[in-house]
Design an enzyme around this catalytic site. Structure first.
Site, PDB file in Angstrom:
ATOM      1  N   THR A 156       0.702  -1.228  -0.142  1.00  0.00           N
ATOM      2  CA  THR A 156      -0.038   0.133  -0.060  1.00  0.00           C
ATOM      3  C   THR A 156       0.891   1.291  -0.013  1.00  0.00           C
ATOM      4  O   THR A 156       0.318   2.369  -0.198  1.00  0.00           O
ATOM      5  CB  THR A 156      -0.929  -0.007   1.157  1.00  0.00           C
ATOM      6  OG1 THR A 156      -0.227  -0.076   2.236  1.00  0.00           O
ATOM      7  CG2 THR A 156      -1.878  -1.213   1.190  1.00  0.00           C
ATOM      8  N   GLY A 157       2.223   1.313   0.153  1.00  0.00           N
ATOM      9  CA  GLY A 157       3.153   2.308  -0.144  1.00  0.00           C
ATOM     10  C   GLY A 157       3.222   2.522  -1.411  1.00  0.00           C
ATOM     11  O   GLY A 157       3.035   1.828  -2.184  1.00  0.00           O
ATOM     12  N   LYS A 177      -5.071  -1.116   6.717  1.00  0.00           N
ATOM     13  CA  LYS A 177      -5.988  -1.262   5.629  1.00  0.00           C
ATOM     14  C   LYS A 177      -6.492  -2.655   5.115  1.00  0.00           C
ATOM     15  O   LYS A 177      -6.806  -3.067   4.080  1.00  0.00           O
ATOM     16  CB  LYS A 177      -5.031  -0.759   4.690  1.00  0.00           C
ATOM     17  CG  LYS A 177      -4.548   0.806   4.535  1.00  0.00           C
ATOM     18  CD  LYS A 177      -4.135   1.480   3.533  1.00  0.00           C
ATOM     19  CE  LYS A 177      -3.752   2.919   3.804  1.00  0.00           C
ATOM     20  NZ  LYS A 177      -2.909   3.487   2.987  1.00  0.00           N
ATOM     21  N   ILE A 237      14.038  -5.793  -0.132  1.00  0.00           N
ATOM     22  CA  ILE A 237      14.377  -4.435  -1.215  1.00  0.00           C
ATOM     23  C   ILE A 237      14.957  -3.569  -0.367  1.00  0.00           C
ATOM     24  O   ILE A 237      15.668  -2.719  -0.909  1.00  0.00           O
ATOM     25  CB  ILE A 237      13.358  -4.079  -1.977  1.00  0.00           C
ATOM     26  CG1 ILE A 237      12.584  -5.398  -2.534  1.00  0.00           C
ATOM     27  CG2 ILE A 237      13.809  -3.116  -3.081  1.00  0.00           C
ATOM     28  CD1 ILE A 237      13.762  -6.123  -3.634  1.00  0.00           C
ATOM     29  N   THR A 238      14.489  -3.239   0.612  1.00  0.00           N
ATOM     30  CA  THR A 238      14.880  -1.886   1.431  1.00  0.00           C
ATOM     31  C   THR A 238      16.270  -1.596   1.587  1.00  0.00           C
ATOM     32  O   THR A 238      16.897  -2.379   1.915  1.00  0.00           O
ATOM     33  CB  THR A 238      13.920  -1.686   2.895  1.00  0.00           C
ATOM     34  OG1 THR A 238      12.594  -2.166   2.460  1.00  0.00           O
ATOM     35  CG2 THR A 238      14.178  -0.351   3.478  1.00  0.00           C
ATOM     36  N   GLU A 239      16.701  -0.221   1.156  1.00  0.00           N
ATOM     37  CA  GLU A 239      18.021  -0.045   1.582  1.00  0.00           C
ATOM     38  C   GLU A 239      18.150   0.705   2.811  1.00  0.00           C
ATOM     39  O   GLU A 239      17.100   1.337   3.150  1.00  0.00           O
ATOM     40  CB  GLU A 239      18.715   0.860   0.328  1.00  0.00           C
ATOM     41  CG  GLU A 239      18.053   2.143   0.093  1.00  0.00           C
ATOM     42  CD  GLU A 239      18.786   2.678  -1.055  1.00  0.00           C
ATOM     43  OE1 GLU A 239      20.053   2.898  -1.016  1.00  0.00           O
ATOM     44  OE2 GLU A 239      18.173   3.543  -1.582  1.00  0.00           O
ATOM     45  N   TYR A 279      21.916  -5.219 -13.557  1.00  0.00           N
ATOM     46  CA  TYR A 279      21.232  -5.004 -14.996  1.00  0.00           C
ATOM     47  C   TYR A 279      22.080  -5.092 -16.122  1.00  0.00           C
ATOM     48  O   TYR A 279      21.821  -5.662 -17.225  1.00  0.00           O
ATOM     49  CB  TYR A 279      20.500  -3.585 -14.944  1.00  0.00           C
ATOM     50  CG  TYR A 279      19.964  -3.378 -13.708  1.00  0.00           C
ATOM     51  CD1 TYR A 279      19.024  -4.478 -12.925  1.00  0.00           C
ATOM     52  CD2 TYR A 279      19.582  -2.072 -13.071  1.00  0.00           C
ATOM     53  CE1 TYR A 279      18.393  -4.202 -11.668  1.00  0.00           C
ATOM     54  CE2 TYR A 279      18.979  -1.813 -11.857  1.00  0.00           C
ATOM     55  CZ  TYR A 279      18.327  -2.814 -10.980  1.00  0.00           C
ATOM     56  OH  TYR A 279      17.629  -2.749 -10.117  1.00  0.00           O
ATOM     57  N   GLU A 307      32.113  -7.257  -5.773  1.00  0.00           N
ATOM     58  CA  GLU A 307      32.472  -5.752  -5.460  1.00  0.00           C
ATOM     59  C   GLU A 307      33.698  -5.903  -4.642  1.00  0.00           C
ATOM     60  O   GLU A 307      33.972  -6.758  -3.614  1.00  0.00           O
ATOM     61  CB  GLU A 307      31.574  -4.817  -4.852  1.00  0.00           C
ATOM     62  CG  GLU A 307      30.502  -4.268  -5.663  1.00  0.00           C
ATOM     63  CD  GLU A 307      29.555  -3.575  -4.936  1.00  0.00           C
ATOM     64  OE1 GLU A 307      28.280  -3.058  -5.707  1.00  0.00           O
ATOM     65  OE2 GLU A 307      29.505  -3.079  -3.704  1.00  0.00           O
ATOM     66  N   HIS A 318      41.742   0.130  13.734  1.00  0.00           N
ATOM     67  CA  HIS A 318      42.559  -1.036  13.643  1.00  0.00           C
ATOM     68  C   HIS A 318      41.915  -2.302  13.411  1.00  0.00           C
ATOM     69  O   HIS A 318      42.040  -3.373  12.674  1.00  0.00           O
ATOM     70  CB  HIS A 318      43.554  -1.281  14.861  1.00  0.00           C
ATOM     71  CG  HIS A 318      44.441   0.037  14.996  1.00  0.00           C
ATOM     72  ND1 HIS A 318      45.306   0.419  14.286  1.00  0.00           N
ATOM     73  CD2 HIS A 318      44.403   0.811  16.011  1.00  0.00           C
ATOM     74  CE1 HIS A 318      45.858   1.339  14.546  1.00  0.00           C
ATOM     75  NE2 HIS A 318      45.527   1.906  15.340  1.00  0.00           N
TER      76      HIS A 318
END
Lengths: 383, 294
Positions: free
Chosen positions: B17-18, B43, B96-98, B162, B212, B250
């Protein structure tokens, strides 16, 4: 987010750890006043976000007003590994009988918290780790279970701290773990943790790195953010919400996503150029973000050309192209630009760019090709 | 065939709902993902374009039989969202949230290991997972991936994921599943989890890996590869020319030892028999060579 020593000590004191009384001083006069109020002898300590202060002459003992004045004068403005000293911490000196090392950090491989404790404290703990790893007692703490007093005491015994330091060390280490977890720190480090002549275990230095992702539950951390040392370019980019790291070269780099930005820096290097920066504008790539990015790069006098490397995922090529054109209307650029636009609706995006192209605004079909053109432009070769 | 998710996977969206949850949830449904429910205690009983909203993951699981969830909850709520999903009965969670605090990640990672050993968490701070043509959970643009295999992709970086899909599609090479594991300090799913799953998947014939600088996940993957992988692999490590990063006191230097640089990672992978490219295009070319010899 790195804290200065004095901030780290305030942070530790909030969790009940014993630190020396002291005062922050920005001028020699303030340093003298602080020392007179604290009573001699005092330590005059440079406050910088880097190690090796002692070796660089940034930490001095002072037993009277003349010595404080002289040391403060010398240390303020001193360059320590590229960090210019602007703050001093004037602290009541301690009588040291013995020095230890203690820290907590995340062990990313074990996915547990790692505590390290050594009876061989002082400045050269990394040498100890290399040459005599058994001298460091390690404890892995499961975040769900936490650090129990019993486990903590066993750990202190394993580190072979002398009998009279054990109880004091256990109390400090339990509080240090609490500060590390409740304070959302990436690193808490005490080097040295000392035993005083009168038998107290005491925190003599504080190195703290806080997790900036945790600011939502620590409102006071925003104050720490204000004292972070960044170069001018980084400060400007940071205020606009961009991820920017200044580098030494001439090719300005803009990309969407940290990985692609890092990869773009790689490719510019690989084709013989030198990137001026790493700049990640995130996923959106709209006109506002692009404008901010171009302004930051435009203000870098070393930049000779700019490589914009965008991969459209959810954001379509048309939106990205329109964002770039809008941004170029707002910013008067002083360097030529090469754009590589790929991904979703890349052809449509390139079609939007087409009528705007010139010697100073070029489009490249691939990442490698774009890097080559940008590097050639930086070297003054117009092809 | 694919790993972790396929055309049968039913998914609950926590945070549907966001604005982000709604946007990507509906895009994922358009792609063909079985988006069967959303959750929001305030909701419950409403719907988002026909997708029913339940008060909790447990209720959504009971009503729909979903076994996966996708989290689009803001960072402060991710810790409780992950635990709610596991307690609610799903066995695959994509966060998914960062911007999730590292201490939260360490806590729920270990909590899952202890109390819900069969639950696989992907993320947080990752683009999600796509089995092209079957199921897309997260923020990857579905059409940049070519369905059908034979290559599986696992990546620590969002946009480079991607880029990897794009490199392969340009060469007409399909993908069985592409997993973005994210670059946070405590990722729920590791390179090794994905490599093991690809090794076991009969449709995946080769694997492309994007790493990475920082940490030692690639070095650990290299060790796993030399001991356990029979399928050929190509790789790229971003940050080959990155200046040495700010070290974390250190303690950080001691923990990482000599590991963490792109060079150390590339050497470890090459020693394990992986074909390592100097940029994403080279890694794609190396994969094309591998595929042509299958």
């Amino acid at each position: 987010m790195d804290l200065f020593e004095y901030q780290g000590k305030e942070f530790f004191a909030d969790y009940g750890m014993p630190v020396s009384p002291g005062k922050l001083a920005l001028t020699t006069e303030e340093a003298v006043t602080a020392a007179e109020n604290l009573g001699y002898p005092v330590m005059v300590k440079a406050q910088v976000h880097t190690g090796g202060r002692g070796k660089a002459g940034g930490v001095k003992f002072a037993s009277n007003i003349d010595e404080v004045s002289e040391h403060a004068e010398n240390i303020l403005g001193l360059d320590i590994n590229g960090h210019v000293v602007e703050r001093l911490w004037i602290e009541k000196a301690s009588d040291i009988a013995d020095e230890y090392y203690a820290s907590f950090t995340l062990d990313r491989s074990a996915k547990k918290h790692l505590g390290m404790l050594s009876a061989e404290g002082g400045v050269e703990i990394e040498t100890v780790a290399e040459e005599n790893p058994e001298a460091i007692a390690r404890i892995w703490v499961d975040p769900v279970e936490g650090l129990s007093e019993g486990n903590c005491r066993n750990w202190v015994k394993e580190a072979a701290l002398p009998e009279e330091a054990i109880e004091g060390a256990v109390e400090i280490l339990l509080n240090l773990y609490r500060a590390y977890v409740e304070g959302d720190a990436d690193l808490v480090e005490i080097n040295p943790l000392i035993l005083t002549e009168d038998g107290r275990v005491h925190v003599l230095d504080a190195k703290v790195t806080l997790d900036s992702n945790s600011v939502f539950r620590h409102e006071n951390y925003e104050d720490f953010d204000k004292t972070q040392t960044r170069d001018e370019r980084e400060t400007a980019a940071h205020s606009k919400g961009l991820q920017y790291v200044g580098l030494e070269g001439e090719v300005g780099v803009i990309a969407n996503g940290a990985g692609l930005a890092m990869s773009t820096v790689d490719v510019v290097n690989q084709v013989g150029g030198r990137p001026a920066n790493f700049l990640d504008i995130g996923g959106g790539a709209n006109a506002d973000v692009m404008t901010a990015a171009l302004e930051v790069i435009n203000n870098d006098p070393d930049v000779r050309s700019i490589f914009i490397n965008i991969f459209g995922g959810i954001t379509r090529g048309e939106e990205i192209a329109n964002g770039i054109i809008d941004a170029l209307d707002r910013v008067k650029m002083s360097s030529p630009i090469v754009i590589r636009l790929d991904g979703t609706n890349a052809d449509e995006g390139r079609a939007i760019l087409e009528p705007h192209l010139s010697q100073t605004l070029q489009v490249a079909p691939t990442m490698l090709d774009g890097a080559e053109r940008a590097v050639a432009l930086a070297k003054g070769i117009n092809n | 065939m694919s790993i972790f998710v396929n055309s049968e996977t039913k998914v609950i969206y926590q945070g549907l709902t966001g604005s982000q949850g709604r946007y990507y949830g509906l895009l994922n449904r358009d792609y063909g993902t079985k988006v069967v429910a959303g959750t929001n205690p305030k909701k419950a009983g409403t719907d988002v374009e026909g997708i029913p909203i339940f008060a909790s993951v447990a209720e959504a699981v009971e009503e729909t039989g979903a076994k996966a969830s996708c989290i689009f909850i803001p960072a402060p709520g991710v810790r409780s969202a992950v635990l709610e999903a596991a307690q609610g009965g799903v066995d695959f969670i994509v966060a998914i949230t960062e911007g999730v605090p590292a201490h939260d990640e360490a806590l729920f990672y270990n909590q899952l290991r202890k109390d819900f050993p069969n639950v696989q968490l992907l993320g947080p701070n990752c683009p999600g997972i796509i089995s092209p043509g079957e199921c897309n959970i997260g923020i990857t643009a579905g059409h940049i991936a070519l369905p059908g295999g034979p290559v599986g992709i696992v990546s620590r970086s969002g946009t480079l994921t991607y880029q990897a899909l794009h490199e392969l599609k340009e060469k007409g090479i399909g993908c069985t599943t592409c997993v973005g594991i994210g670059g946070d300090p405590v990722p729920g799913t590791s390179f090794i989890d994905c490599l093991a799953a690809f090794e076991a998947d009969p449709e995946t014939k080769a694997v492309m890996m994007i790493g990475e600088i920082g940490g030692s996940a690639e070095e650990e993957a290299a060790e796993f590869i030399s001991n356990n992988m029979t399928k050929p692999i190509s790789a790229y490590i971003a940050g080959v020319t990155a200046p040495p990063g700010k070290k974390m006191g250190h303690a950080g230097a001691i923990v990482s030892g000599g590991k963490g640089t792109a060079k150390a990672k590339m050497e470890a992978l090459e020693e394990a028999g992986v074909k390592v490219g100097n940029n994403p295009t080279e890694a794609g070319d190396l994969m094309a060579e591998i595929v042509s010899q299958l």
